[in-house]
Design an enzyme around this catalytic site. Structure first.
Site, PDB file in Angstrom:
ATOM      1  N   GLU A  58     -50.467  -7.157  61.499  1.00 20.06           N
ATOM      2  CA  GLU A  58     -51.096  -6.051  61.037  1.00 20.06           C
ATOM      3  C   GLU A  58     -50.791  -4.639  61.743  1.00 20.06           C
ATOM      4  O   GLU A  58     -50.562  -4.609  62.929  1.00 20.06           O
ATOM      5  CB  GLU A  58     -52.733  -6.269  61.276  1.00 20.06           C
ATOM      6  CG  GLU A  58     -53.250  -5.458  60.068  1.00 20.06           C
ATOM      7  CD  GLU A  58     -52.844  -6.345  58.715  1.00 20.06           C
ATOM      8  OE1 GLU A  58     -52.123  -5.609  57.988  1.00 20.06           O
ATOM      9  OE2 GLU A  58     -53.349  -7.364  58.480  1.00 20.06           O
ATOM     10  N   HIS A  59     -50.347  -3.834  60.884  1.00 17.49           N
ATOM     11  CA  HIS A  59     -49.887  -2.588  61.512  1.00 17.49           C
ATOM     12  C   HIS A  59     -48.671  -2.498  62.405  1.00 17.49           C
ATOM     13  O   HIS A  59     -48.416  -1.728  63.333  1.00 17.49           O
ATOM     14  CB  HIS A  59     -50.991  -1.854  62.269  1.00 17.49           C
ATOM     15  CG  HIS A  59     -52.089  -1.016  61.353  1.00 17.49           C
ATOM     16  ND1 HIS A  59     -52.014  -0.008  60.836  1.00 17.49           N
ATOM     17  CD2 HIS A  59     -53.274  -1.531  61.025  1.00 17.49           C
ATOM     18  CE1 HIS A  59     -53.062   0.173  60.087  1.00 17.49           C
ATOM     19  NE2 HIS A  59     -54.010  -0.614  60.350  1.00 17.49           N
ATOM     20  N   ASP A 199     -46.189  -4.519  51.863  1.00 14.77           N
ATOM     21  CA  ASP A 199     -46.810  -4.980  50.702  1.00 14.77           C
ATOM     22  C   ASP A 199     -45.901  -4.940  49.481  1.00 14.77           C
ATOM     23  O   ASP A 199     -46.134  -5.867  48.582  1.00 14.77           O
ATOM     24  CB  ASP A 199     -47.668  -3.591  50.322  1.00 14.77           C
ATOM     25  CG  ASP A 199     -48.876  -3.231  51.456  1.00 14.77           C
ATOM     26  OD1 ASP A 199     -48.908  -4.371  52.335  1.00 14.77           O
ATOM     27  OD2 ASP A 199     -49.567  -2.405  51.358  1.00 14.77           O
TER      28      ASP A 199
END
Length: 467
Positions: A58-59, A199
């Site tokens: 994540e990130h 994404d």
């Protein structure tokens, strides 16, 4: 589903109605009917783009590090027909979203307070700029979505990708899935979100039954078989966070950039040419563990004032704004560079441990999920009290791993749960989190569900008049 669905083709697949799953048929029939009611004609084709859940990583995509997402079964579907008016006409099956009409050649994207249709326009703009189309056909579009909005499941990216796919197909363009992923990553920059491409990559490259280990620069995606005997459960906190409407996301991007540039300067590199941890890491030629040691060596733990950053880099406030900040971070006065750096390198290491380890071992993956949540909550500060509460409820309900997923500051958790405990797990999470608040309980079926890795974006062409 036809075996044709499993082929990892270069271009987005095009299927007939006979090849879609039984669960999709009613959905497609409904959107086809709604399109006929709204525009007086049947669609020429349907376009579908899935939401996604990031299992770990994540990130870190915008820092150039690998991630491990999977497409989910929830998606955005568009019924599309062409027109000769030179207009885009949009309607949504949900009454909460108003209709919208604009010229297909001359439109503006509102990045300050974006409405739902602005994400569609991002996809259109990306294809127009990539293809240099001088005379694109107009579009009449009906949109239907099952991805919870602002929940960290990439509803906005699914909208962008589906719009790009629709315009591409309506104009008979041939663009590869890799190219579409890259185009759509850049599309979201139009609305002010400086993401890294995860994404869009999983949206186009997903394969049913598999997660994808996605590498960047260059973009590559490798199938990853997930542990058997487990299910993935998504639980939505019902706290919404719109990345494009707040500065949280871009502040983290900027903090990573500033940390990169300060370390680069300390190591004698040209800091102005290096904008991500991944680029810095490559130039230094160190391991992730060694990069964590560099963070300890160079960055102090307390927050950096903007004035201090300017002094270290030898620039004025105005130069820093131009070189390193983004439009909605110009007024930020403090940056937590040490904590953000520690999260990125440790999270990247968690992903890498799965590249070479045994991901089919559920307990290993579960532990990594819990560690990832702690890092995101404490070091990156992208959690919230509801996310932390929900992760703890999931842990106590039998999850072997659970964490926030998506941008954070609200949105969803992903949990890996033994298949034999799935029913009791869902019942306990429902009781402990959703039933204590009537507003959460209203849409519990849409906000608490089991999902499996789904397939990527595709098109459906058929005689919809006979559907």
């Amino acid at each position: 589903m036809s075996s044709k669905m499993d082929q990892d083709q270069d271009k987005p697949a095009v299927y007939s109605l006979a090849e879609v799953t039984a669960s999709q048929v009613d959905r497609y029939r409904n959107i086809t009917s709604r399109h006929k009611e709204r525009y007086g004609k049947f669609p020429d084709f349907l376009a579908r783009a899935p939401g996604r859940v990031n299992i770990i990583g994540e990130h870190i995509d915008y820092s150039g590090y690998s991630v491990l997402p999977m497409a989910i079964q929830q998606d955005i579907v568009m019924a599309v027909s062409t027109n000769n008016s030179g207009e885009i006409n949009l309607t949504n099956t949900s009454s909460k979203y108003s209709d919208f009409t604009t010229s297909i050649k001359d439109f503006k994207i509102n990045s300050t307070k974006p409405s739902w249709y602005n994400y569609f326009l991002c996809g259109v703009k990306g294809i127009l700029e990539f293809s240099k189309l001088s005379d694109p056909v107009g579009l009449d579009v009906t949109v239907d979505g099952t991805v919870p909005p602002s929940a960290g499941l990439s509803s906005s990216s699914a909208m962008v990708c589906c719009a790009a796919l629709s315009l591409m197909h309506a104009n008979k363009l041939a663009i590869s899935k890799m190219e579409l992923a890259d185009i759509c990553m850049r599309c979201e920059w139009y609305i002010g979100t400086q993401g890294g491409g995860m994404d869009q990559a999983i949206c186009f490259l997903a394969k049913e039954g598999y997660a994808k280990l996605v590498d960047f620069r260059p973009l590559r995606a490798t199938d990853v078989k997930l542990p058997t005997g487990f299910v993935f459960v998504i639980a939505n906190t019902c706290v919404e966070m719109n990345k494009a409407a707040t500065a949280h996301f871009n502040v983290r991007v900027v903090e990573c950039r500033l940390a990169t540039q300060i370390i680069a300067k300390a190591k004698g590199l040209n800091w102005r040419e290096i904008r991500s941890f991944g680029e810095l890491h490559k130039k230094l030629g160190l391991s992730l563990q060694e990069m964590l040691a560099v963070v300890e060596e160079i960055l102090h733990q307390h927050p950096y004032e903007k004035k201090e950053v300017c002094q270290i880099l030898g620039v004025t406030d105005e130069e820093l704004n131009k070189e390193s900040l983004s439009a909605n971070t110009l007024d930020v006065e403090q940056f937590k560079l040490y904590n953000r750096s520690k999260h990125v390198f440790s999270e990247a290491e968690r992903v890498e441990s799965l590249r070479h380890g045994n991901i089919t071992e559920g307990s290993t993956l579960g532990r990594i999920l819990f560690d990832g949540h702690h890092s995101g909550s404490v070091l990156y500060e992208c959690s919230c009290k509801e996310l932390d509460e929900l992760v703890e409820i999931c842990r106590n309900a039998g999850a072997i791993g659970s964490r926030l997923t998506g941008a954070g500051w609200g949105g969803c958790t992903i949990s890996i749960v033994p298949e034999t405990l799935a029913d009791s797990f869902l019942a306990e999470v429902r009781s402990k989190y959703f039933e204590v608040d009537p507003k959460r309980l209203e849409r519990v079926d849409q906000n608490l569900f089991v999902t499996q890795p789904g397939n990527g974006a595709h098109l459906v062409e058929d005689n919809f008049a006979e559907f």
